[in-house]
Design a protein around this motif. Structure first.
Motif, PDB file in Angstrom:
ATOM      1  N   SER A  24       0.868  -1.170   0.000  1.00  0.00           N
ATOM      2  CA  SER A  24       0.000   0.000   0.000  1.00  0.00           C
ATOM      3  C   SER A  24       0.905   1.221   0.000  1.00  0.00           C
ATOM      4  N   GLY A  25       0.799   2.031  -1.025  1.00  0.00           N
ATOM      5  CA  GLY A  25       1.735   3.135  -1.168  1.00  0.00           C
ATOM      6  C   GLY A  25       1.833   4.008   0.063  1.00  0.00           C
ATOM      7  N   THR A  26       0.706   4.351   0.667  1.00  0.00           N
ATOM      8  CA  THR A  26       0.727   5.247   1.808  1.00  0.00           C
ATOM      9  C   THR A  26       1.287   4.585   3.061  1.00  0.00           C
ATOM     10  N   GLU A  27       1.273   3.250   3.102  1.00  0.00           N
ATOM     11  CA  GLU A  27       1.769   2.539   4.274  1.00  0.00           C
ATOM     12  C   GLU A  27       3.168   1.965   4.078  1.00  0.00           C
ATOM     13  N   ALA A  28       3.647   1.940   2.846  1.00  0.00           N
ATOM     14  CA  ALA A  28       4.988   1.424   2.574  1.00  0.00           C
ATOM     15  C   ALA A  28       6.037   2.284   3.265  1.00  0.00           C
ATOM     16  N   GLN A  29       7.050   1.640   3.809  1.00  0.00           N
ATOM     17  CA  GLN A  29       8.138   2.389   4.429  1.00  0.00           C
ATOM     18  C   GLN A  29       8.798   3.279   3.386  1.00  0.00           C
ATOM     19  N   ARG A  30       9.142   4.489   3.806  1.00  0.00           N
ATOM     20  CA  ARG A  30       9.675   5.491   2.879  1.00  0.00           C
ATOM     21  C   ARG A  30      10.866   6.185   3.522  1.00  0.00           C
ATOM     22  N   TRP A  31      11.881   6.475   2.689  1.00  0.00           N
ATOM     23  CA  TRP A  31      13.044   7.213   3.129  1.00  0.00           C
ATOM     24  C   TRP A  31      13.313   8.331   2.116  1.00  0.00           C
ATOM     25  N   GLY A  36      18.970  15.575  -1.477  1.00  0.00           N
ATOM     26  CA  GLY A  36      17.729  15.974  -2.146  1.00  0.00           C
ATOM     27  C   GLY A  36      17.392  15.153  -3.366  1.00  0.00           C
ATOM     28  N   ALA A  37      17.825  13.898  -3.403  1.00  0.00           N
ATOM     29  CA  ALA A  37      17.618  13.051  -4.579  1.00  0.00           C
ATOM     30  C   ALA A  37      16.211  12.451  -4.641  1.00  0.00           C
ATOM     31  N   GLY A  38      15.366  12.784  -3.678  1.00  0.00           N
ATOM     32  CA  GLY A  38      13.993  12.319  -3.737  1.00  0.00           C
ATOM     33  C   GLY A  38      13.736  11.130  -2.837  1.00  0.00           C
ATOM     34  N   PRO A  39      12.491  10.675  -2.792  1.00  0.00           N
ATOM     35  CA  PRO A  39      12.133   9.576  -1.896  1.00  0.00           C
ATOM     36  C   PRO A  39      12.390   8.212  -2.523  1.00  0.00           C
ATOM     37  N   VAL A  40      12.485   7.205  -1.660  1.00  0.00           N
ATOM     38  CA  VAL A  40      12.517   5.809  -2.076  1.00  0.00           C
ATOM     39  C   VAL A  40      11.683   5.034  -1.075  1.00  0.00           C
ATOM     40  N   THR A  41      10.982   4.009  -1.532  1.00  0.00           N
ATOM     41  CA  THR A  41      10.165   3.193  -0.643  1.00  0.00           C
ATOM     42  C   THR A  41      10.651   1.749  -0.669  1.00  0.00           C
ATOM     43  N   GLU A  42      10.122   0.982   0.278  1.00  0.00           N
ATOM     44  CA  GLU A  42      10.482  -0.435   0.299  1.00  0.00           C
ATOM     45  C   GLU A  42      10.002  -1.139  -0.966  1.00  0.00           C
ATOM     46  N   ALA A  43       8.972  -0.622  -1.617  1.00  0.00           N
ATOM     47  CA  ALA A  43       8.523  -1.212  -2.878  1.00  0.00           C
ATOM     48  C   ALA A  43       9.548  -1.008  -3.985  1.00  0.00           C
ATOM     49  N   ASP A  44      10.126   0.207  -4.082  1.00  0.00           N
ATOM     50  CA  ASP A  44      11.195   0.452  -5.058  1.00  0.00           C
ATOM     51  C   ASP A  44      12.310  -0.573  -4.893  1.00  0.00           C
ATOM     52  N   LEU A  45      12.719  -0.785  -3.642  1.00  0.00           N
ATOM     53  CA  LEU A  45      13.848  -1.674  -3.375  1.00  0.00           C
ATOM     54  C   LEU A  45      13.504  -3.130  -3.652  1.00  0.00           C
ATOM     55  N   ALA A  46      12.260  -3.530  -3.342  1.00  0.00           N
ATOM     56  CA  ALA A  46      11.854  -4.911  -3.609  1.00  0.00           C
ATOM     57  C   ALA A  46      11.803  -5.187  -5.108  1.00  0.00           C
ATOM     58  N   VAL A  47      11.268  -4.242  -5.863  1.00  0.00           N
ATOM     59  CA  VAL A  47      11.224  -4.398  -7.320  1.00  0.00           C
ATOM     60  C   VAL A  47      12.641  -4.431  -7.889  1.00  0.00           C
ATOM     61  N   ASN A  48      13.488  -3.523  -7.430  1.00  0.00           N
ATOM     62  CA  ASN A  48      14.859  -3.477  -7.918  1.00  0.00           C
ATOM     63  C   ASN A  48      15.596  -4.782  -7.643  1.00  0.00           C
ATOM     64  N   ALA A  49      15.401  -5.338  -6.438  1.00  0.00           N
ATOM     65  CA  ALA A  49      16.078  -6.586  -6.089  1.00  0.00           C
ATOM     66  C   ALA A  49      15.681  -7.717  -7.030  1.00  0.00           C
ATOM     67  N   ALA A  94       3.899   6.673  -3.226  1.00  0.00           N
ATOM     68  CA  ALA A  94       3.849   6.840  -1.772  1.00  0.00           C
ATOM     69  C   ALA A  94       2.579   7.564  -1.321  1.00  0.00           C
ATOM     70  N   GLU A  95       1.979   8.339  -2.210  1.00  0.00           N
ATOM     71  CA  GLU A  95       0.731   9.034  -1.882  1.00  0.00           C
ATOM     72  C   GLU A  95      -0.499   8.171  -2.130  1.00  0.00           C
ATOM     73  N   GLY A  96      -0.288   6.959  -2.652  1.00  0.00           N
ATOM     74  CA  GLY A  96      -1.403   6.079  -2.936  1.00  0.00           C
ATOM     75  C   GLY A  96      -2.076   6.339  -4.268  1.00  0.00           C
ATOM     76  N   ALA A  97      -1.432   7.134  -5.144  1.00  0.00           N
ATOM     77  CA  ALA A  97      -1.991   7.422  -6.472  1.00  0.00           C
ATOM     78  C   ALA A  97      -1.702   6.272  -7.434  1.00  0.00           C
ATOM     79  N   ARG A  98      -2.272   6.345  -8.632  1.00  0.00           N
ATOM     80  CA  ARG A  98      -2.162   5.266  -9.602  1.00  0.00           C
ATOM     81  C   ARG A  98      -1.167   5.582 -10.720  1.00  0.00           C
TER      82      ARG A  98
END
Length: 266
Positions: A24-31, A36-49, A94-98
């Motif tokens: 869930s985008g809004t609930e995914a861990q985010r850093w 200032g390179a922008g956000p990354v979430t646990e979903a980004d990292l899981a997909v990348n892996a 991360a905002e839960g958008a599509r």
């Protein structure tokens, strides 16, 4: 392997969609990334892996360039390189958008030869292989053939219209729209939904590699902000902005832009 790179990318993109949509985008861990390179979430990292395990193992001779992997100069010695954005539009995710996308490409000697942009939440799969045309969900797509810039709808962030970017001291008249994913903006131009797009900042290769080929295979033109063709797998993987459109609109935008104008945020 070039003939079979596209099916490989398609399968990987579909699997990426399955992984990302488990979060869930809004609930995914985010850093927030450093500098200032922008956000990354646990979903980004899981997909990348998943992609970093799956794609290089299928093509061990290819290099690897991804937004979420520390870069290595090893890719510069490879004829072909994967260029990957695990999730383009992370803020939207991360905002839960599509409106976010997986962007996967292969560049051979600097030219993109296979590309996929996949928006799983919108069920949109854009694909292209060099010399084989571009498709959306299995159907051919074509870029706009509009000839009048004043009638055009251009995807661009508002700062792109600031006067100092244009030769005449003001932006030409055209309709403006915006989508948060740069890869999706490029796909929409390839689809003919919009007549063009531009971003005048230095742009990361992983944001635009897939869109470059999809637009060109759809009959459009894609260049940097000075009108030069895009070349990928550079030592510093950024390009000097992007102008993408049908041939007439691309020409008119290029003619009116100041090629030496300052860069801006996308």
């Amino acid at each position: 392997m070039l003939a079979t790179d596209l099916p490989l990318l398609i399968d990987a993109a579909l699997e990426a969609g399955k992984i990302a949509t488990r979060y869930s985008g809004t609930e995914a861990q985010r850093w927030d990334k450093p500098d200032g390179a922008g956000p990354v979430t646990e979903a980004d990292l899981a997909v990348n892996a998943m992609l970093e395990q799956r794609l290089p193992s299928a093509r061990p001779g290819y290099g690897w360039l991804s937004e979420e992997t520390e870069d290595s100069s090893d890719r510069l010695s490879r004829d072909s390189t994967f260029i990957i954005d695990p999730i383009d539009g992370t803020r939207s995710f991360a905002e839960g958008a599509r409106t976010w996308a997986h962007s996967l490409a292969v560049a051979d000697h600097g030219e993109v030869t296979a590309a996929v942009i996949y928006l799983p939440m919108r069920d949109l799969l854009y694909v292209a292989a060099k010399g084989q045309g571009a498709m959306l969900n299995g159907q051919p797509i074509k870029a706009s053939r509009l000839s009048g810039l004043s009638e055009a709808e251009i995807l661009a962030a508002r700062p792109n219209l600031e006067a100092h970017h244009w030769r005449q001291g003001q932006a030409p008249a055209f309709g403006r729209a915006y989508r948060p994913s740069l890869a999706y903006r490029m796909a929409l131009v390839a689809q003919g939904r919009f007549d063009g797009m531009l971003t005048l900042r230095s742009s990361w290769e992983w944001d635009i590699a897939a869109g470059d080929l999809i637009i060109r295979e759809a009959g459009g033109v894609c260049s940097d902000r000075t009108g030069q063709p895009l070349k990928f797998n550079n030592a510093h993987p950024q390009l000097n902005g992007v102008i993408a459109a049908g041939a007439e609109i691309h020409s008119q935008l290029s003619e009116q832009l100041d090629p030496d104008g300052p860069g801006i945020g996308k």
